[in-house]
Design an enzyme around this catalytic site. Structure first.
Site, PDB file in Angstrom:
ATOM      1  N   ASN A  91      -4.311  57.073  69.684  1.00 40.31           N
ATOM      2  CA  ASN A  91      -3.853  57.756  68.476  1.00 40.31           C
ATOM      3  C   ASN A  91      -4.832  58.834  68.005  1.00 40.31           C
ATOM      4  O   ASN A  91      -4.418  59.835  67.425  1.00 40.31           O
ATOM      5  CB  ASN A  91      -3.662  56.696  67.374  1.00 40.31           C
ATOM      6  CG  ASN A  91      -3.600  57.303  65.995  1.00 40.31           C
ATOM      7  OD1 ASN A  91      -2.600  57.904  65.614  1.00 40.31           O
ATOM      8  ND2 ASN A  91      -4.695  57.184  65.237  1.00 40.31           N
ATOM      9  N   TYR A 126      -3.040  73.596  69.468  1.00 41.05           N
ATOM     10  CA  TYR A 126      -2.642  72.224  69.101  1.00 41.05           C
ATOM     11  C   TYR A 126      -1.387  71.843  69.895  1.00 41.05           C
ATOM     12  O   TYR A 126      -1.309  70.749  70.473  1.00 41.05           O
ATOM     13  CB  TYR A 126      -2.393  72.104  67.589  1.00 41.05           C
ATOM     14  CG  TYR A 126      -1.926  70.705  67.210  1.00 41.05           C
ATOM     15  CD1 TYR A 126      -2.783  69.611  67.343  1.00 41.05           C
ATOM     16  CD2 TYR A 126      -0.629  70.473  66.750  1.00 41.05           C
ATOM     17  CE1 TYR A 126      -2.355  68.314  67.030  1.00 41.05           C
ATOM     18  CE2 TYR A 126      -0.196  69.189  66.433  1.00 41.05           C
ATOM     19  CZ  TYR A 126      -1.061  68.119  66.572  1.00 41.05           C
ATOM     20  OH  TYR A 126      -0.634  66.838  66.267  1.00 41.05           O
ATOM     21  N   LYS A 185      -0.786  68.782  72.679  1.00 41.53           N
ATOM     22  CA  LYS A 185       0.232  67.733  72.592  1.00 41.53           C
ATOM     23  C   LYS A 185       1.245  67.849  73.748  1.00 41.53           C
ATOM     24  O   LYS A 185       1.819  66.842  74.160  1.00 41.53           O
ATOM     25  CB  LYS A 185       0.926  67.776  71.223  1.00 41.53           C
ATOM     26  CG  LYS A 185      -0.002  67.282  70.096  1.00 41.53           C
ATOM     27  CD  LYS A 185      -0.421  65.824  70.285  1.00 41.53           C
ATOM     28  CE  LYS A 185      -1.280  65.291  69.173  1.00 41.53           C
ATOM     29  NZ  LYS A 185      -1.673  63.876  69.378  1.00 41.53           N
ATOM     30  N   GLU A 190      -4.117  62.338  56.558  1.00 43.38           N
ATOM     31  CA  GLU A 190      -5.202  63.319  56.363  1.00 43.38           C
ATOM     32  C   GLU A 190      -5.098  64.467  57.371  1.00 43.38           C
ATOM     33  O   GLU A 190      -5.978  65.324  57.454  1.00 43.38           O
ATOM     34  CB  GLU A 190      -6.561  62.611  56.481  1.00 43.38           C
ATOM     35  CG  GLU A 190      -6.774  61.623  55.350  1.00 43.38           C
ATOM     36  CD  GLU A 190      -8.099  60.874  55.423  1.00 43.38           C
ATOM     37  OE1 GLU A 190      -9.005  61.304  56.166  1.00 43.38           O
ATOM     38  OE2 GLU A 190      -8.235  59.853  54.732  1.00 43.38           O
TER      39      GLU A 190
HETATM   40  P1  NDP Z   1      -5.620  61.493  60.326  1.00 47.16           P
HETATM   41  O1  NDP Z   1      -6.496  62.674  60.171  1.00 47.16           O
HETATM   42  O2  NDP Z   1      -5.238  60.733  59.111  1.00 47.16           O
HETATM   43  O3  NDP Z   1      -6.267  60.470  61.380  1.00 47.16           O
HETATM   44  C1  NDP Z   1      -6.867  60.920  62.568  1.00 47.16           C
HETATM   45  C2  NDP Z   1      -7.686  59.805  63.182  1.00 47.16           C
HETATM   46  O4  NDP Z   1      -8.232  60.280  64.420  1.00 47.16           O
HETATM   47  C3  NDP Z   1      -8.864  59.391  62.303  1.00 47.16           C
HETATM   48  O5  NDP Z   1      -8.961  57.984  62.303  1.00 47.16           O
HETATM   49  C4  NDP Z   1     -10.062  59.995  62.996  1.00 47.16           C
HETATM   50  O6  NDP Z   1     -11.187  59.146  62.849  1.00 47.16           O
HETATM   51  C5  NDP Z   1      -9.601  59.974  64.451  1.00 47.16           C
HETATM   52  N1  NDP Z   1     -10.363  60.945  65.240  1.00 47.16           N
HETATM   53  C6  NDP Z   1     -10.310  62.302  65.149  1.00 47.16           C
HETATM   54  N2  NDP Z   1     -11.210  62.848  65.983  1.00 47.16           N
HETATM   55  C7  NDP Z   1     -11.828  61.814  66.617  1.00 47.16           C
HETATM   56  C8  NDP Z   1     -12.852  61.733  67.577  1.00 47.16           C
HETATM   57  N3  NDP Z   1     -13.435  62.830  68.087  1.00 47.16           N
HETATM   58  N4  NDP Z   1     -13.253  60.514  68.006  1.00 47.16           N
HETATM   59  C9  NDP Z   1     -12.676  59.396  67.509  1.00 47.16           C
HETATM   60  N5  NDP Z   1     -11.698  59.397  66.601  1.00 47.16           N
HETATM   61  C10 NDP Z   1     -11.289  60.592  66.147  1.00 47.16           C
HETATM   62  O7  NDP Z   1      -4.311  62.018  61.080  1.00 47.16           O
HETATM   63  P2  NDP Z   1      -2.993  61.269  61.609  1.00 47.16           P
HETATM   64  O8  NDP Z   1      -3.074  59.830  61.371  1.00 47.16           O
HETATM   65  O9  NDP Z   1      -1.854  62.015  61.108  1.00 47.16           O
HETATM   66  O10 NDP Z   1      -3.121  61.596  63.162  1.00 47.16           O
HETATM   67  C11 NDP Z   1      -3.121  60.609  64.167  1.00 47.16           C
HETATM   68  C12 NDP Z   1      -2.492  61.189  65.420  1.00 47.16           C
HETATM   69  O11 NDP Z   1      -1.142  61.529  65.149  1.00 47.16           O
HETATM   70  C13 NDP Z   1      -3.136  62.453  65.945  1.00 47.16           C
HETATM   71  O12 NDP Z   1      -3.170  62.382  67.358  1.00 47.16           O
HETATM   72  C14 NDP Z   1      -2.194  63.558  65.494  1.00 47.16           C
HETATM   73  O13 NDP Z   1      -2.262  64.678  66.327  1.00 47.16           O
HETATM   74  C15 NDP Z   1      -0.877  62.835  65.610  1.00 47.16           C
HETATM   75  N6  NDP Z   1       0.243  63.364  64.839  1.00 47.16           N
HETATM   76  C16 NDP Z   1       0.168  63.501  63.480  1.00 47.16           C
HETATM   77  C17 NDP Z   1       1.278  63.948  62.772  1.00 47.16           C
HETATM   78  C18 NDP Z   1       1.271  64.159  61.301  1.00 47.16           C
HETATM   79  O14 NDP Z   1       2.109  64.924  60.803  1.00 47.16           O
HETATM   80  N7  NDP Z   1       0.401  63.517  60.557  1.00 47.16           N
HETATM   81  C19 NDP Z   1       2.534  64.234  63.462  1.00 47.16           C
HETATM   82  C20 NDP Z   1       2.490  64.079  64.888  1.00 47.16           C
HETATM   83  C21 NDP Z   1       1.390  63.631  65.521  1.00 47.16           C
HETATM   84  P3  NDP Z   1     -12.686  59.649  62.545  1.00 47.16           P
HETATM   85  O15 NDP Z   1     -12.590  60.952  61.821  1.00 47.16           O
HETATM   86  O16 NDP Z   1     -13.286  58.540  61.741  1.00 47.16           O
HETATM   87  O17 NDP Z   1     -13.299  59.766  63.889  1.00 47.16           O
HETATM   88  C1  8X3 Z   2       1.811  67.151  63.759  1.00 44.40           C
HETATM   89  C2  8X3 Z   2       3.139  67.725  63.426  1.00 44.40           C
HETATM   90  O1  8X3 Z   2       4.387  69.908  63.034  1.00 44.40           O
HETATM   91  O2  8X3 Z   2       2.108  69.773  62.212  1.00 44.40           O
HETATM   92  O3  8X3 Z   2       1.679  66.956  65.135  1.00 44.40           O
HETATM   93  O4  8X3 Z   2       2.544  69.987  64.558  1.00 44.40           O
HETATM   94  S1  8X3 Z   2       3.030  69.423  63.306  1.00 44.40           S
END
Ligand code: NDP
Ligand code: 8X3
Length: 269
Positions: A99, A165, A169, A201
């Site tokens: 994730n 980005y 993905k 976040e």
């Molecule tokens: P958040 O920013 O809330 O969470 C991201 C998590 O990734 C944090 O726990 C952070 O932990 C961890 N992370 C980031 N960089 C690193 C690193 N270098 N090493 C280890 N851990 C890392 O975002 P989301 O929960 O929304 O995102 C989770 C996933 O879902 C991502 O892959 C994102 O691309 C994907 N996603 C999100 C969407 C959205 O709209 N929110 C939609 C589609 C996909 P820490 O900073 O403590 O390391």
């Molecule tokens: C996160 C959704 O639309 O910001 O992956 O790319 S979007």
């Protein structure tokens, strides 16, 4: 938002060991919470140790077995050392949720920042690969496992200023398909969850801490929540052995794809 997952424990079959990357916030935290509520043993990881400690304390108080590991998925050696040092009882990972990830910046390609590009490719693509490489051989040896990769609608379509980005993905999309083909016959399921906009976040990170800009992304409609994605992730791992969700593209009802979101203030024609 703290949500009660008591209902989940009523049909959880037997305890599994689940590794969730990026469990310090958003999807990863909610995913850790839902598996813990189901009685599974959870390995939570991320860079922010304080948040991991807090989550571990919360879940332990609720009766869950939790192991917290601080590492940066971008650093292959850190990943390998952290996972190699797991005790045998934690090493038999049944479910890996890849994730951890981020978007950094939103610029036309000609204005892009190479530091942002490195961060996204190193985290979303190489980090996912490093963690997978450390976990998959054990699954192959045991003849069972489930890998859930968190992709995105950005892995299906490319939108303006999303360039790198979206590329990262799309790579997750391709790697997921490749994993499923290569692991065929080995008792390992490979699932991708591909969400659209969810309020976590994510946008705060994308806009380098600009809260107003981040909030604006979710104005005028109800985006998905981290808990929505956690429930779908849990569901995808709770199916009978002969069934595998390959890819679950999911958006809020207000979103059709990367380009169309119906916001309240927009006129309806
Ligand atoms: P958040 O920013 O809330 O969470 C991201 C998590 O990734 C944090 O726990 C952070 O932990 C961890 N992370 C980031 N960089 C690193 C690193 N270098 N090493 C280890 N851990 C890392 O975002 P989301 O929960 O929304 O995102 C989770 C996933 O879902 C991502 O892959 C994102 O691309 C994907 N996603 C999100 C969407 C959205 O709209 N929110 C939609 C589609 C996909 P820490 O900073 O403590 O390391
Ligand atoms: C996160 C959704 O639309 O910001 O992956 O790319 S979007």
């Amino acid at each position: 938002m703290a949500i009660s997952y008591e209902w989940i424990a009523t049909f959880a079959p037997m305890s599994k060991t689940v590794l969730v990357t990026g469990a310090t916030s958003g999807f990863g935290e909610a995913i850790a919470r839902i598996f813990a509520a189901a009685g599974d043993r959870v390995i939570i990881t991320g860079r922010r140790t304080d948040r991991l400690t807090k989550l571990k304390n919360d879940l332990t108080k609720e009766g869950a077995e939790v192991f917290a590991l601080t590492f940066d998925v971008r650093h292959e050696n850190e990943v390998n050392v952290a996972l190699a040092n797991l005790s045998p009882s934690w090493k038999s990972i049944d479910i890996l949720v890849n994730n951890a990830g981020l978007a950094s910046g939103l610029h036309h390609i000609q204005d892009g920042n190479t530091e942002d590009w490195d961060k996204m490719i190193d985290t979303n693509v190489k980090g996912l690969l490093y963690v997978s490489k450390a976990v998959i051989p054990g699954m192959v040896k045991r003849g069972r496992g489930h890998i859930v990769n968190i992709g995105s609608t950005a892995g299906k379509e490319v939108y303006e200023r999303g360039n790198v980005y979206c590329a990262s993905k799309h790579a997750v999309d391709a790697i997921t398909k490749g994993m499923r083909i290569d692991l065929l016959g080995k008792g390992i399921k490979v699932t991708q969850i591909s969400p659209g906009a969810a309020e976590t976040e994510f946008s705060l990170v994308r806009f380098h801490g600009d809260e107003d800009r981040a909030k604006n992304v979710y104005n005028g409609y109800q985006p998905m929540s981290a808990e929505d994605i956690a429930e779908l992730t849990y569901y995808s791992t709770s199916l009978p052995p002969h069934l595998c969700i390959n890819d679950l593209v999911v958006t809020s009802t207000s979103q059709a794809n990367s380009f169309y979101i119906k916001r309240e203030e927009q006129s309806v024609e």
